[in-house]
Design an enzyme around this catalytic site. Sequence first.
Site, mmCIF file in Angstrom:
data_model
loop_
_atom_site.group_PDB
_atom_site.id
_atom_site.type_symbol
_atom_site.label_atom_id
_atom_site.label_comp_id
_atom_site.label_asym_id
_atom_site.label_seq_id
_atom_site.Cartn_x
_atom_site.Cartn_y
_atom_site.Cartn_z
ATOM 1 N N ALA A 8 0.871 -1.173 0.000
ATOM 2 C CA ALA A 8 0.000 0.000 0.000
ATOM 3 C C ALA A 8 0.908 1.222 0.000
ATOM 4 O O ALA A 8 2.049 1.158 0.471
ATOM 5 C CB ALA A 8 -0.883 -0.023 1.231
ATOM 6 N N GLY B 292 0.611 -4.884 0.873
ATOM 7 C CA GLY B 292 -0.561 -4.917 0.003
ATOM 8 C C GLY B 292 -0.298 -5.602 -1.334
ATOM 9 O O GLY B 292 -1.223 -6.136 -1.955
ATOM 10 N N GLU C 68 -0.733 -9.121 -0.671
ATOM 11 C CA GLU C 68 -2.169 -9.321 -0.398
ATOM 12 C C GLU C 68 -2.993 -9.263 -1.684
ATOM 13 O O GLU C 68 -3.932 -10.036 -1.856
ATOM 14 C CB GLU C 68 -2.636 -8.270 0.619
ATOM 15 C CG GLU C 68 -1.994 -8.501 1.985
ATOM 16 C CD GLU C 68 -2.130 -7.307 2.931
ATOM 17 O OE1 GLU C 68 -1.685 -6.192 2.567
ATOM 18 O OE2 GLU C 68 -2.704 -7.473 4.014
ATOM 19 N N GLU D 63 4.608 -4.981 7.143
ATOM 20 C CA GLU D 63 3.884 -3.882 7.806
ATOM 21 C C GLU D 63 4.365 -3.637 9.224
ATOM 22 O O GLU D 63 4.386 -2.513 9.713
ATOM 23 C CB GLU D 63 2.372 -4.174 7.822
ATOM 24 C CG GLU D 63 1.687 -4.077 6.466
ATOM 25 C CD GLU D 63 1.720 -5.349 5.645
ATOM 26 O OE1 GLU D 63 2.524 -6.270 5.953
ATOM 27 O OE2 GLU D 63 0.939 -5.438 4.688
HETATM 28 N N1 CAA Z 1 4.689 3.205 -0.652
HETATM 29 C C1 CAA Z 1 5.111 4.357 -1.205
HETATM 30 N N2 CAA Z 1 6.265 4.477 -1.874
HETATM 31 C C2 CAA Z 1 7.028 3.380 -1.977
HETATM 32 C C3 CAA Z 1 6.651 2.145 -1.433
HETATM 33 C C4 CAA Z 1 5.413 2.067 -0.755
HETATM 34 N N3 CAA Z 1 4.954 0.930 -0.239
HETATM 35 N N4 CAA Z 1 7.629 1.244 -1.704
HETATM 36 C C5 CAA Z 1 8.580 1.911 -2.397
HETATM 37 N N5 CAA Z 1 8.218 3.191 -2.568
HETATM 38 C C6 CAA Z 1 8.967 4.251 -3.253
HETATM 39 C C7 CAA Z 1 10.147 4.729 -2.421
HETATM 40 O O1 CAA Z 1 9.753 5.659 -1.451
HETATM 41 C C8 CAA Z 1 11.033 5.299 -3.503
HETATM 42 O O2 CAA Z 1 10.536 6.571 -3.836
HETATM 43 P P1 CAA Z 1 11.560 7.850 -3.859
HETATM 44 O O3 CAA Z 1 12.515 7.529 -4.961
HETATM 45 O O4 CAA Z 1 10.647 8.991 -4.166
HETATM 46 O O5 CAA Z 1 12.213 7.889 -2.522
HETATM 47 C C9 CAA Z 1 10.781 4.388 -4.705
HETATM 48 O O6 CAA Z 1 9.536 3.743 -4.441
HETATM 49 C C10 CAA Z 1 11.842 3.326 -4.853
HETATM 50 O O7 CAA Z 1 11.962 2.634 -3.626
HETATM 51 P P2 CAA Z 1 13.367 2.395 -2.875
HETATM 52 O O8 CAA Z 1 14.316 3.492 -3.180
HETATM 53 O O9 CAA Z 1 13.064 2.132 -1.438
HETATM 54 O O10 CAA Z 1 13.834 1.067 -3.631
HETATM 55 P P3 CAA Z 1 14.806 -0.058 -3.071
HETATM 56 O O11 CAA Z 1 15.128 -0.928 -4.226
HETATM 57 O O12 CAA Z 1 15.941 0.551 -2.317
HETATM 58 O O13 CAA Z 1 13.935 -0.882 -1.987
HETATM 59 C C11 CAA Z 1 11.958 -2.019 -1.193
HETATM 60 C C12 CAA Z 1 12.840 -1.647 -2.411
HETATM 61 C C13 CAA Z 1 12.732 -2.984 -0.292
HETATM 62 C C14 CAA Z 1 10.710 -2.702 -1.739
HETATM 63 C C15 CAA Z 1 11.601 -0.742 -0.420
HETATM 64 O O14 CAA Z 1 11.103 0.235 -1.332
HETATM 65 C C16 CAA Z 1 10.562 -0.946 0.635
HETATM 66 O O15 CAA Z 1 10.867 -1.451 1.697
HETATM 67 N N6 CAA Z 1 9.307 -0.509 0.370
HETATM 68 C C17 CAA Z 1 8.239 -0.570 1.342
HETATM 69 C C18 CAA Z 1 7.717 -1.993 1.502
HETATM 70 C C19 CAA Z 1 6.628 -2.023 2.563
HETATM 71 O O16 CAA Z 1 6.852 -1.734 3.709
HETATM 72 N N7 CAA Z 1 5.406 -2.399 2.153
HETATM 73 C C20 CAA Z 1 4.262 -2.450 3.029
HETATM 74 C C21 CAA Z 1 3.449 -1.201 2.889
HETATM 75 S S1 CAA Z 1 2.176 -1.059 4.112
HETATM 76 C C22 CAA Z 1 0.913 -2.034 3.546
HETATM 77 O O17 CAA Z 1 0.973 -2.616 2.492
HETATM 78 C C23 CAA Z 1 -0.281 -2.119 4.463
HETATM 79 C C24 CAA Z 1 -1.292 -3.116 4.059
HETATM 80 O O18 CAA Z 1 -1.287 -4.257 4.440
HETATM 81 C C25 CAA Z 1 -2.386 -2.702 3.233
#
Ligand code: CAA
Length: 257
Positions: A65, A108, A111, A131
Amino acid sequence: MAYENIIVETRGPVGLIKLNRPQALNALNSALLGELNAALAAFDADGRIGAMVITGSEKAFAAGADIKEMQSLEFVDAYTKDFLGDWEKVTRIRKPIIAAVAGYALGGGCELAMMCDFIIAAKTAKFGQPEITLGVMPGMGGTQRLARFVGKAKAMDLCLTGRMMDAEEAERCGLVARVVPGQDLLEEAIQAAEKIASFSQPVVMMTKETVNRAYETTLAEGLRFERRLFHSMFALEDQKEGMAAFTGKRTPYFKNR
Ligand code: CAA
């Protein structure tokens, strides 16, 4: 409808939806959700489409998400507006949906893949429910579907530690139906969808509905539901055709497809 967050195409009888927010690793925001639901509903209503494929990019199916959209959300709005509730619409689509997953399928993203009917994964796929690392827990089915699909041990492990599992582990524990080399992913998913689309559409839809019933009811009720729908298939010309083709040693042609 013009889409900005997804790319929608048809490949013969297959509806293909590509998540398309590369700058955010296909993070799932409300605009994308609205478009995805509209595209899925349009394919579901389109008589020429027999099955659908949802995919992402090589790097990410979806990284969860959209954290930036969620960050400032307050409880009152989340609760009263039923934040994330509209994701359930994906599970009300009646034709089969295959998730073709390469790269990250996190939060998400994992999911959403689980809302589809089965997952075909590239060797590069990584699944997880991170999460907990953000101070929340899964909110689109991660605690419930993952536990049903892979069992309590793995579900607890993934949801409580936030670790990722690779495609091989995901296949081993039953989350993923097939693992294929990355370059074959889309073709393999489209071929599977074409195969499904070649069968009798009412039978395909009843099969999907009945397998899903296994996750929502008792064994006795599920078996009764299965048997009743099985009986109803004898009202279809496609049953006559399928069995006549078998005994006549020829390829069936299903009218209702
Ligand atoms: N939401 C918003 N933006 C996101 C995102 C997310 N879930 N995942 C990645 N991005 C964005 C980053 O912020 C980044 O944007 P900027 O360049 O503007 O900073 C861009 O995508 C590229 O990401 P990274 O630079 O972080 O890429 P990476 O290769 O270094 O890392 C990753 C990849 C390990 C997937 C890392 O991006 C990450 O940990 N993302 C978040 C994963 C996460 O926590 N997901 C769960 C979300 S909460 C949820 O889903 C709740 C639910 O159950 C509904």
